[in-house]
Design a protein around this motif. Structure first.
Motif, PDB file in Angstrom:
ATOM      1  N   ILE A 182       0.839  -1.204   0.000  1.00  0.00           N
ATOM      2  CA  ILE A 182       0.000   0.000   0.000  1.00  0.00           C
ATOM      3  C   ILE A 182       0.875   1.256   0.000  1.00  0.00           C
ATOM      4  CG2 ILE A 182      -1.610   1.366   1.405  1.00  0.00           C
ATOM      5  CD1 ILE A 182      -2.890  -1.326   2.236  1.00  0.00           C
ATOM      6  N   TYR A 183       1.892   1.279   0.853  1.00  0.00           N
ATOM      7  CA  TYR A 183       2.777   2.445   0.940  1.00  0.00           C
ATOM      8  C   TYR A 183       3.524   2.653  -0.384  1.00  0.00           C
ATOM      9  CZ  TYR A 183       6.020   5.790   2.989  1.00  0.00           C
ATOM     10  OH  TYR A 183       6.734   6.917   3.263  1.00  0.00           O
ATOM     11  N   THR A 184       4.027   1.588  -0.958  1.00  0.00           N
ATOM     12  CA  THR A 184       4.738   1.685  -2.234  1.00  0.00           C
ATOM     13  C   THR A 184       3.798   2.138  -3.343  1.00  0.00           C
ATOM     14  OG1 THR A 184       6.189  -0.105  -1.503  1.00  0.00           O
ATOM     15  CG2 THR A 184       6.226   0.426  -3.837  1.00  0.00           C
ATOM     16  N   PHE A 185       2.575   1.653  -3.322  1.00  0.00           N
ATOM     17  CA  PHE A 185       1.574   2.048  -4.320  1.00  0.00           C
ATOM     18  C   PHE A 185       1.276   3.544  -4.223  1.00  0.00           C
ATOM     19  CE2 PHE A 185      -2.936   2.643  -5.492  1.00  0.00           C
ATOM     20  CZ  PHE A 185      -2.848   2.304  -6.831  1.00  0.00           C
ATOM     21  N   VAL A 186       1.114   4.054  -3.014  1.00  0.00           N
ATOM     22  CA  VAL A 186       0.833   5.483  -2.829  1.00  0.00           C
ATOM     23  C   VAL A 186       2.019   6.324  -3.309  1.00  0.00           C
ATOM     24  CG1 VAL A 186       0.443   7.279  -1.087  1.00  0.00           C
ATOM     25  CG2 VAL A 186      -0.848   5.153  -0.987  1.00  0.00           C
ATOM     26  N   MET A 187       3.238   5.908  -2.971  1.00  0.00           N
ATOM     27  CA  MET A 187       4.425   6.638  -3.440  1.00  0.00           C
ATOM     28  C   MET A 187       4.532   6.588  -4.969  1.00  0.00           C
ATOM     29  SD  MET A 187       6.035   8.067  -0.992  1.00  0.00           S
ATOM     30  CE  MET A 187       4.677   8.317   0.099  1.00  0.00           C
ATOM     31  N   THR A 188       4.149   5.475  -5.576  1.00  0.00           N
ATOM     32  CA  THR A 188       4.163   5.357  -7.027  1.00  0.00           C
ATOM     33  C   THR A 188       3.109   6.269  -7.650  1.00  0.00           C
ATOM     34  OG1 THR A 188       4.911   3.067  -6.802  1.00  0.00           O
ATOM     35  CG2 THR A 188       4.044   3.714  -8.954  1.00  0.00           C
ATOM     36  N   LEU A 189       1.955   6.392  -7.014  1.00  0.00           N
ATOM     37  CA  LEU A 189       0.933   7.330  -7.503  1.00  0.00           C
ATOM     38  C   LEU A 189       1.432   8.765  -7.455  1.00  0.00           C
ATOM     39  CD1 LEU A 189      -2.468   6.008  -6.086  1.00  0.00           C
ATOM     40  CD2 LEU A 189      -1.671   6.016  -8.447  1.00  0.00           C
ATOM     41  N   VAL A 190       2.157   9.120  -6.401  1.00  0.00           N
ATOM     42  CA  VAL A 190       2.738  10.464  -6.312  1.00  0.00           C
ATOM     43  C   VAL A 190       3.698  10.688  -7.480  1.00  0.00           C
ATOM     44  CG1 VAL A 190       4.284  11.929  -4.931  1.00  0.00           C
ATOM     45  CG2 VAL A 190       2.441  10.673  -3.814  1.00  0.00           C
ATOM     46  N   ILE A 191       4.499   9.687  -7.788  1.00  0.00           N
ATOM     47  CA  ILE A 191       5.436   9.802  -8.925  1.00  0.00           C
ATOM     48  C   ILE A 191       4.674   9.971 -10.234  1.00  0.00           C
ATOM     49  CG2 ILE A 191       7.111   8.492 -10.309  1.00  0.00           C
ATOM     50  CD1 ILE A 191       8.217   7.415  -7.631  1.00  0.00           C
ATOM     51  N   ILE A 192       3.615   9.202 -10.421  1.00  0.00           N
ATOM     52  CA  ILE A 192       2.806   9.306 -11.649  1.00  0.00           C
ATOM     53  C   ILE A 192       2.194  10.693 -11.768  1.00  0.00           C
ATOM     54  CG2 ILE A 192       0.694   8.464 -12.768  1.00  0.00           C
ATOM     55  CD1 ILE A 192       1.481   5.656 -11.673  1.00  0.00           C
ATOM     56  N   LEU A 193       1.679  11.223 -10.667  1.00  0.00           N
ATOM     57  CA  LEU A 193       1.100  12.572 -10.696  1.00  0.00           C
ATOM     58  C   LEU A 193       2.160  13.629 -11.007  1.00  0.00           C
ATOM     59  CD1 LEU A 193      -1.385  12.414  -7.680  1.00  0.00           C
ATOM     60  CD2 LEU A 193      -1.948  12.580 -10.111  1.00  0.00           C
ATOM     61  N   LEU A 194       3.343  13.474 -10.443  1.00  0.00           N
ATOM     62  CA  LEU A 194       4.417  14.426 -10.744  1.00  0.00           C
ATOM     63  C   LEU A 194       4.847  14.342 -12.210  1.00  0.00           C
ATOM     64  CD1 LEU A 194       6.570  14.175  -7.516  1.00  0.00           C
ATOM     65  CD2 LEU A 194       5.461  16.226  -8.404  1.00  0.00           C
ATOM     66  N   VAL A 195       4.968  13.140 -12.747  1.00  0.00           N
ATOM     67  CA  VAL A 195       5.333  12.989 -14.160  1.00  0.00           C
ATOM     68  C   VAL A 195       4.247  13.604 -15.035  1.00  0.00           C
ATOM     69  CG1 VAL A 195       5.667  11.296 -16.008  1.00  0.00           C
ATOM     70  CG2 VAL A 195       6.836  11.001 -13.828  1.00  0.00           C
ATOM     71  N   TYR A 196       2.991  13.368 -14.712  1.00  0.00           N
ATOM     72  CA  TYR A 196       1.891  13.969 -15.475  1.00  0.00           C
ATOM     73  C   TYR A 196       1.962  15.496 -15.403  1.00  0.00           C
ATOM     74  CZ  TYR A 196      -2.769  15.427 -16.826  1.00  0.00           C
ATOM     75  OH  TYR A 196      -3.809  16.050 -17.429  1.00  0.00           O
ATOM     76  N   GLY A 197       2.224  16.026 -14.210  1.00  0.00           N
ATOM     77  CA  GLY A 197       2.347  17.480 -14.069  1.00  0.00           C
ATOM     78  C   GLY A 197       3.507  18.042 -14.857  1.00  0.00           C
TER      79      GLY A 197
END
Length: 170
Positions: free
Chosen positions: A147-162
């Motif tokens: 779960i923690y790794t998934f949330v950190m990966t979502l943050v990375i995806i959002l930053l890449v999208y931004g």
């Protein structure tokens, strides 16, 4: 003597997040208002401290001591004097609170040797306190880590999208 540090996968995620926040903050479109500058500055500082603290944190277990190093201080607990231990379920991790009569530490399950520390502390505490450790199973540890790794990966995806949209790469 055993020495445990933060999981290497999480350190790689923290480095990636820190670098992506810097790239995102360098775009002039993202710095047009004072609020954006404050928000980006806060995100950069928080990700920097998250990265540095994960690199500095360590748990060392010797024959008679548990040594916990953090960003601010080093705390040594005498294993024979451990008088209290409690486990809490937090968002994305478990937290172990250990007290030896004079010092207390909180240890996150994001460290590699967390299971060994649980086994060591559970031998020294009372039966009532040991019941709190029942929530920590290998499956629960794995689930929290995922779960923690998934949330950190979502943050990375959002930053890449931004970054992609703010630099008009699409």
């Amino acid at each position: 003597m055993k020495n445990f540090r933060t999981n290497k996968t999480l350190i790689a995620l923290y480095i990636t997040i820190f670098l992506l926040i810097i790239v995102f903050a360098l775009n002039t479109e993202n710095r047009q208002t004072q609020f954006n500058v404050m928000l980006l500055s806060a995100m950069t500082v928080i990700s920097f401290f998250m990265l540095i603290s994960s690199l500095v944190k360590s748990i060392t277990i010797t024959d008679d001591k548990i040594i916990v190093r953090s960003l601010l201080k080093k705390t040594e607990l005498e294993i024979k004097n451990i008088s209290y231990g409690y486990a809490l379920s937090a968002m994305g991790r478990f937290v172990l609170i250990i007290h030896d009569g004079s010092h207390s530490v909180m240890v996150s399950s994001l460290s590699d040797g967390f299971s060994e520390l649980i086994a060591l502390v559970s031998e020294k505490i009372t039966e009532d306190e040991r019941k709190a450790f029942d929530i920590i199973t290998p499956a629960a540890l794995k689930r929290k880590y995922i779960i923690y790794t998934f949330v950190m990966t979502l943050v990375i995806i959002l930053l890449v999208y931004g970054i992609v949209t703010s630099y008009h790469l699409v």
